[in-house]
Design an enzyme around this catalytic site. Structure first.
Site, PDB file in Angstrom:
ATOM      1  N   GLY A  49      10.911  10.620  -4.262  1.00 17.66           N
ATOM      2  CA  GLY A  49       9.783   9.895  -4.835  1.00 17.66           C
ATOM      3  C   GLY A  49       9.542   8.524  -4.224  1.00 17.66           C
ATOM      4  O   GLY A  49       8.655   7.793  -4.656  1.00 17.66           O
ATOM      5  N   HIS A  50      10.318   8.118  -3.229  1.00 14.68           N
ATOM      6  CA  HIS A  50      10.219   6.759  -2.676  1.00 14.68           C
ATOM      7  C   HIS A  50      10.264   6.801  -1.175  1.00 14.68           C
ATOM      8  O   HIS A  50      11.299   6.548  -0.593  1.00 14.68           O
ATOM      9  CB  HIS A  50      11.365   5.904  -3.210  1.00 14.68           C
ATOM     10  CG  HIS A  50      11.139   4.430  -3.061  1.00 14.68           C
ATOM     11  ND1 HIS A  50      11.518   3.734  -1.940  1.00 14.68           N
ATOM     12  CD2 HIS A  50      10.583   3.532  -3.905  1.00 14.68           C
ATOM     13  CE1 HIS A  50      11.226   2.451  -2.114  1.00 14.68           C
ATOM     14  NE2 HIS A  50      10.654   2.304  -3.293  1.00 14.68           N
ATOM     15  N   PHE A  51       9.321   7.051  -0.494  1.00 11.35           N
ATOM     16  CA  PHE A  51       7.968   7.463  -0.838  1.00 11.35           C
ATOM     17  C   PHE A  51       7.729   8.810  -0.176  1.00 11.35           C
ATOM     18  O   PHE A  51       8.121   8.977   0.984  1.00 11.35           O
ATOM     19  CB  PHE A  51       6.954   6.448  -0.332  1.00 11.35           C
ATOM     20  CG  PHE A  51       7.106   5.076  -0.916  1.00 11.35           C
ATOM     21  CD1 PHE A  51       6.619   4.799  -2.177  1.00 11.35           C
ATOM     22  CD2 PHE A  51       7.755   4.078  -0.211  1.00 11.35           C
ATOM     23  CE1 PHE A  51       6.744   3.527  -2.708  1.00 11.35           C
ATOM     24  CE2 PHE A  51       7.886   2.807  -0.746  1.00 11.35           C
ATOM     25  CZ  PHE A  51       7.390   2.527  -1.995  1.00 11.35           C
TER      26      PHE A  51
END
Length: 144
Positions: A49-51
């Protein structure tokens, strides 16, 4: 040759996967200084999720890795064995370079001040000799 392996690090600090953020300790001056390594893999859970499409290690996790490195130094002291070092403050944090999959972080933390169970560490993380992040970390030692 590493001074401490992952297994030996886990005998000193309470962190475990997926939150153990140091792989080895390369240099150790008990109670004073430690240098650790973190091989940053694309399989790290935070990269999902990052990124998406441009994975970057979160700065707060780099700071945490530096804190864990300092905790190895301070909790290696005989009188601190079995205790936990908690964050009490972070100041002057700066992020100079993105840390991405494939990077090897060199984590250096030196204990520069201590009074009772409270101390301050000066910390810096490098990739290929270039500064990626730095901060001053305040810790409190707790536990029996």
């Amino acid at each position: 040759m590493s001074v401490l392996t992952t297994k030996q690090i886990m005998e000193i600090i309470p962190h475990r996967q997926p939150f153990l953020l140091i792989d080895t300790i390369e240099e150790l001056e008990i109670g004073t200084r430690a240098v650790g390594k973190k091989c940053v893999s694309y399989n790290e859970p935070f990269f999902a999720g990052h990124f998406p499409g441009e994975p970057v290690m979160p700065g707060v996790l780099i700071i945490e890795a530096l804190a864990q490195t300092g905790a190895v130094a301070i909790l290696s002291e005989e009188e601190n064995r079995g205790k936990t070092a908690y964050f009490a403050g972070i100041s002057q944090a700066k992020f100079k370079k993105k840390v991405v999959p494939g990077d090897v972080l060199t984590l250096e933390t030196e204990i520069i001040k201590r009074k009772g169970p409270i101390g301050v560490g000066k910390a810096a993380a490098y990739v290929d000799g270039k500064l990626a992040a730095s901060a001053e970390l305040v810790f409190a030692i707790s536990g029996e």
